[in-house]
Design a protein around this motif. Structure first.
Motif, PDB file in Angstrom:
ATOM      1  N   ILE A   1       0.829  -1.191   0.000  1.00 40.75           N
ATOM      2  CA  ILE A   1       0.000   0.000   0.000  1.00 40.75           C
ATOM      3  C   ILE A   1       0.878   1.261   0.000  1.00 40.75           C
ATOM      4  O   ILE A   1       0.573   2.209  -0.695  1.00 40.75           O
ATOM      5  N   ASN A   4       2.272   1.914  -3.422  1.00 39.65           N
ATOM      6  CA  ASN A   4       1.201   2.467  -4.253  1.00 39.65           C
ATOM      7  C   ASN A   4       1.036   3.959  -3.982  1.00 39.65           C
ATOM      8  O   ASN A   4       0.994   4.770  -4.909  1.00 39.65           O
ATOM      9  N   GLN A   5       0.983   4.339  -2.714  1.00 37.04           N
ATOM     10  CA  GLN A   5       0.837   5.753  -2.364  1.00 37.04           C
ATOM     11  C   GLN A   5       2.005   6.583  -2.872  1.00 37.04           C
ATOM     12  O   GLN A   5       1.822   7.657  -3.436  1.00 37.04           O
ATOM     13  N   LEU A   7       4.219   5.923  -5.350  1.00 36.33           N
ATOM     14  CA  LEU A   7       4.240   6.009  -6.813  1.00 36.33           C
ATOM     15  C   LEU A   7       3.130   6.914  -7.327  1.00 36.33           C
ATOM     16  O   LEU A   7       3.342   7.702  -8.250  1.00 36.33           O
ATOM     17  N   THR A   8       1.960   6.829  -6.730  1.00 38.70           N
ATOM     18  CA  THR A   8       0.832   7.660  -7.159  1.00 38.70           C
ATOM     19  C   THR A   8       1.130   9.137  -6.932  1.00 38.70           C
ATOM     20  O   THR A   8       0.864   9.972  -7.795  1.00 38.70           O
ATOM     21  N   LYS A  15      -3.892   5.234 -12.026  1.00 41.20           N
ATOM     22  CA  LYS A  15      -3.971   4.013 -11.227  1.00 41.20           C
ATOM     23  C   LYS A  15      -2.652   3.285 -11.358  1.00 41.20           C
ATOM     24  O   LYS A  15      -1.790   3.653 -12.149  1.00 41.20           O
ATOM     25  N   LEU A  16      -2.478   2.243 -10.580  1.00 44.27           N
ATOM     26  CA  LEU A  16      -1.264   1.455 -10.609  1.00 44.27           C
ATOM     27  C   LEU A  16      -1.656   0.002 -10.861  1.00 44.27           C
ATOM     28  O   LEU A  16      -2.478  -0.562 -10.142  1.00 44.27           O
ATOM     29  N   SER A  17      -1.103  -0.591 -11.908  1.00 40.48           N
ATOM     30  CA  SER A  17      -1.360  -1.997 -12.221  1.00 40.48           C
ATOM     31  C   SER A  17      -0.259  -2.850 -11.602  1.00 40.48           C
ATOM     32  O   SER A  17       0.918  -2.486 -11.647  1.00 40.48           O
ATOM     33  N   TYR A  18      -0.645  -3.986 -11.031  1.00 44.11           N
ATOM     34  CA  TYR A  18       0.287  -4.902 -10.397  1.00 44.11           C
ATOM     35  C   TYR A  18       0.318  -6.216 -11.177  1.00 44.11           C
ATOM     36  O   TYR A  18      -0.719  -6.696 -11.616  1.00 44.11           O
ATOM     37  N   LEU A  32       5.265  -3.248 -11.072  1.00 46.26           N
ATOM     38  CA  LEU A  32       4.284  -2.195 -10.854  1.00 46.26           C
ATOM     39  C   LEU A  32       4.294  -1.301 -12.082  1.00 46.26           C
ATOM     40  O   LEU A  32       5.343  -0.819 -12.493  1.00 46.26           O
ATOM     41  N   PRO A  34       2.707   2.082 -13.585  1.00 45.67           N
ATOM     42  CA  PRO A  34       1.881   3.284 -13.465  1.00 45.67           C
ATOM     43  C   PRO A  34       1.039   3.450 -14.729  1.00 45.67           C
ATOM     44  O   PRO A  34       1.529   3.243 -15.837  1.00 45.67           O
TER      45      PRO A  34
END
Length: 88
Positions: A1, A4-5, A7-8, A15-18, A32, A34
């Motif tokens: 998490i 994600n925060q 990178l965002t 959004k972020l694809s995993y 990851l 972006p």
């Protein structure tokens, strides 16, 4: 998490694809990706490998420590701050 925060916030992503794999290697590893508002809708809503192969192979798209040093430092700083805050 926290990744994600970070990178965002740094990359201003939509959004972020995993993708998490463990099929050939003896360990799990993650990618990851972006995703941005400016991407064509088809690519934004589909896996990143729908882009042309040149997006993965051309030198101008490759990681370069000198070229990306400031970006790396900003991301590292943001992640450090988020982790410190999470453990307070």
């Amino acid at each position: 998490i926290l990744v994600n925060q970070g990178l965002t916030l740094i990359f201003k992503v939509r959004k972020l694809s995993y993708s998490i794999y463990g099929n050939q290697a003896t360990f799990l590893h993650a990618h990851l990706f972006p995703r941005y508002e400016w991407e064509p809708e088809y690519h934004r809503k589909n896996p990143v490998w729908t882009y042309l192969e040149s997006n993965w192979t051309e030198e101008k798209y490759q990681w370069n420590e000198e070229k990306h040093k400031e970006l790396f430092n900003r991301l590292s700083d943001k992640l450090s701050k988020l982790m410190k805050k999470a453990y307070e």
